[in-house]
Design a protein around this motif. Structure first.
Motif, short mmCIF file in Angstrom:
data_model
loop_
_atom_site.label_atom_id
_atom_site.label_comp_id
_atom_site.label_asym_id
_atom_site.label_seq_id
_atom_site.Cartn_x
_atom_site.Cartn_y
_atom_site.Cartn_z
N GLY A 1 42.82 -1.41 51.20
CA GLY A 1 43.12 -0.19 50.55
C GLY A 1 42.74 -0.27 49.01
O GLY A 1 42.70 0.68 48.19
N CYS A 2 42.83 -1.53 48.40
CA CYS A 2 42.66 -1.59 47.06
C CYS A 2 42.11 -3.12 46.75
O CYS A 2 40.95 -3.02 46.28
N ALA A 3 42.80 -4.16 47.14
CA ALA A 3 42.34 -5.46 46.49
C ALA A 3 40.81 -5.74 47.04
O ALA A 3 40.23 -6.10 46.24
N VAL A 4 41.09 -5.72 48.42
CA VAL A 4 39.44 -6.03 49.00
C VAL A 4 38.32 -5.17 48.50
O VAL A 4 37.37 -5.83 48.07
N THR A 5 38.69 -4.06 48.67
CA THR A 5 37.51 -3.11 48.15
C THR A 5 37.03 -3.31 46.72
O THR A 5 35.83 -2.95 46.28
N THR A 6 38.26 -3.40 45.98
CA THR A 6 37.77 -3.26 44.37
C THR A 6 37.15 -4.79 44.05
O THR A 6 36.22 -4.58 43.40
N GLY A 7 37.54 -5.74 44.68
CA GLY A 7 37.22 -7.10 44.21
C GLY A 7 35.81 -7.42 44.72
O GLY A 7 34.83 -7.87 44.06
N ILE A 8 35.60 -7.10 46.11
CA ILE A 8 34.00 -7.42 46.74
C ILE A 8 33.25 -6.33 46.14
O ILE A 8 32.24 -6.74 45.64
N GLY A 9 33.36 -5.17 45.93
CA GLY A 9 32.71 -4.22 45.42
C GLY A 9 32.19 -4.46 44.02
O GLY A 9 31.26 -4.17 43.72
N ALA A 10 33.10 -5.16 43.33
CA ALA A 10 32.76 -5.38 41.82
C ALA A 10 31.60 -6.16 41.98
O ALA A 10 30.88 -6.34 40.90
N GLY B 1 26.06 -20.86 30.61
CA GLY B 1 26.75 -19.89 30.79
C GLY B 1 26.43 -18.94 32.02
O GLY B 1 25.23 -19.62 32.64
N VAL B 2 27.07 -18.13 32.68
CA VAL B 2 27.00 -17.48 33.96
C VAL B 2 26.06 -16.34 33.85
O VAL B 2 26.30 -15.53 32.80
N ASP B 3 25.54 -15.86 34.98
CA ASP B 3 24.87 -14.55 35.21
C ASP B 3 25.86 -13.48 35.28
O ASP B 3 25.47 -12.46 34.57
N TYR B 4 26.94 -13.92 35.83
CA TYR B 4 28.00 -12.67 35.82
C TYR B 4 29.44 -13.24 35.68
O TYR B 4 29.85 -14.34 36.38
N ALA B 5 30.16 -12.65 34.89
CA ALA B 5 31.56 -12.95 34.70
C ALA B 5 32.51 -11.68 35.02
O ALA B 5 32.05 -10.61 34.75
N ARG C 1 25.79 -16.32 30.17
CA ARG C 1 24.23 -16.46 29.50
C ARG C 1 23.39 -15.52 29.05
O ARG C 1 23.82 -14.54 29.09
N VAL C 2 22.14 -15.99 28.43
CA VAL C 2 21.44 -14.62 28.06
C VAL C 2 21.30 -13.87 29.32
O VAL C 2 20.90 -14.25 30.37
N ALA C 3 21.25 -12.52 28.93
CA ALA C 3 20.98 -11.34 30.06
C ALA C 3 22.12 -11.48 30.92
O ALA C 3 21.89 -10.63 32.18
N GLY C 4 23.39 -11.89 30.78
CA GLY C 4 24.50 -11.98 31.63
C GLY C 4 24.89 -10.63 31.54
O GLY C 4 24.81 -9.95 30.62
N THR C 5 26.08 -10.48 32.67
CA THR C 5 26.72 -9.26 32.61
C THR C 5 28.41 -9.48 32.79
O THR C 5 28.56 -10.47 33.71
N CYS C 6 29.05 -8.83 32.20
CA CYS C 6 30.40 -8.99 32.34
C CYS C 6 31.08 -7.62 33.13
O CYS C 6 30.64 -6.59 32.55
N VAL C 7 31.80 -7.77 34.03
CA VAL C 7 32.22 -6.82 34.82
C VAL C 7 33.79 -6.57 34.67
O VAL C 7 34.56 -7.65 35.08
N LEU C 8 34.14 -5.63 34.04
CA LEU C 8 35.57 -5.37 33.64
C LEU C 8 36.16 -4.59 35.02
O LEU C 8 35.87 -3.63 35.24
N VAL C 9 37.35 -5.29 35.40
CA VAL C 9 38.02 -4.71 36.79
C VAL C 9 39.33 -4.40 36.29
O VAL C 9 39.87 -3.29 36.48
N GLY C 10 40.09 -5.36 35.51
CA GLY C 10 41.59 -5.40 35.52
C GLY C 10 41.61 -4.39 34.15
O GLY C 10 41.00 -4.61 33.19
#
Length: 363
Positions: A163-172, A249-253, A271-280
């Motif tokens: 209902g929250c943690a799984v969907t939010t984390g995997i989906g991100a 660096g990483v492709d995704y943080a 890293r260059v062309a990397g993406t940071c995904v803000l969830v918290g």
């Protein structure tokens, strides 16, 4: 009907069990007898007053599962006895974002009551606000679109996590970031959402999958969920450690904690062309400093992810199938089980880092 439920009346005070009256479901609504509710950081942030615009009194809980006990007039998708996972983002079904399959971004959402902004909870004659589905209550009334039917083969305590943690984390990872095979991922924060982001990265075929946290016990679980490298940022510089284990660096943080300094670390680890995904989510009013040149020079990106960019109607049954087929792990996420009168203890243990995910079980 009337029963005991925990009511939060003031910030930074305990939730107290009170005699709560629940109205019968109205048109296109259902009453659900709760089986289990996860204890989520979003609820703790309300208790701590980090979201001061929340209307009080309120019943918290945004992650749960149960059994449909009564259906209101006009309800066609559910029947009494159906097992359901509750969604905190049912959507109106009419706005442009709902129509495009993104109900978590509904333009007509009513987060503290029913769609008409009314309440179904009362103490004496006083209305009590809903925190999404208010899964800390033993019984809830929600719109039928907020209760997603799943197979009875799915254990309801594990279903609650979806209902929250799984969907939010995997989906991100899978939806918002769209991580590809062989791309590198670092997850900052290994609570319930972060651990699911890690197994989402493993599902995607990412490499390496780096877990960053300050608790060794959570990093141990992260390895079970698919992390190939773990970093205790209480002992080493997290940015240097991430860069040292990757090609600069990483492709995704993926940031699953609402701490501004950790957001800055996550951006610096790209890293260059990397993406940071803000969830918290940070506390209301907190602002981060972002160097525009760091984004511009390397075409780095900072994006938000709400409910894993998922449509719960599609996601919940799919994630249940993944669990039942052994593709994702949920059992080791539940670190402690509580009775309803232990709800405040569960909140304290989440804040202290003692629990990965506490679970309230109802009779």
């Amino acid at each position: 009907m009337e029963f005991k439920a925990p009511v939060l009346r003031r910030f930074n005070e305990y939730q107290m069990l009170e005699d709560v009256f629940l109205e019968n479901p109205r048109e296109n609504e259902v009453r659900v007898r709760m089986a289990a509710s996860g204890v989520c950081h979003s609820c703790v942030s309300v208790e701590l007053g980090e979201q001061p615009d929340i209307p009080l009194p309120i019943i918290l809980g945004d992650e749960g599962a149960g059994v449909v006990e009564k259906v209101g007039p006009g309800c066609t998708s559910l029947r009494e006895g159906d097992h359901v996972i509750l969604s905190w983002a049912p959507g109106c079904g009419r706005c442009r974002l709902c129509a495009s399959g993104r109900p978590a971004l509904c333009e007509n959402a009513s987060p503290f009551g029913m769609p008409d902004n009314s309440s179904r909870f009362y103490v004496s004659d006083e209305p009590v606000s809903h925190f999404g589905p208010s899964t800390y209550s033993p019984y809830v009334v929600v719109t039928e679109t907020a209760a997603i039917k799943v197979t009875t083969k799915m254990p309801l305590d594990r279903a609650a996590l979806i209902g929250c943690a799984v969907t939010t984390g995997i989906g991100a990872v899978l939806n918002t970031a769209k991580v590809g095979v062989g791309e590198s991922v670092a997850v900052f924060g290994c609570g319930g959402v972060g651990l699911n982001a890690i197994q989402g990265a493993a599902l995607a075929g990412a490499h390496p999958v780096i877990a960053v946290d300050i608790e060794d016990s959570k990093l141990e679980v992260a390895r079970e969920m698919g992390a190939t490298i773990t970093i205790n940022s209480a002992n080493v510089d997290a940015v240097d450690a991430v860069r040292g284990n990757t090609s600069g660096g990483v492709d995704y943080a993926v940031l699953t904690v609402g701490i501004i300094s950790v957001l800055e670390q996550a951006l610096a680890a790209l890293r260059v062309a990397g993406t940071c995904v803000l969830v918290g989510a940070p506390a209301q009013g907190q602002l981060a400093k972002v160097d525009p040149l760091h984004l511009l020079a390397g075409e780095r990106r900072l994006v938000g992810s709400r409910y894993g960019s998922y449509n719960p109607q599609i996601a919940f049954p799919r994630l249940v199938d993944l669990y039942l087929s052994g593709k994702i792990k949920l059992d080791n996420l539940i670190s402690h089980r509580y009775e309803l009168d232990q709800v405040n203890e569960a909140s304290r243990n989440l804040v202290s880092g003692h629990d990965v995910r506490g679970m309230i079980l109802f009779d």
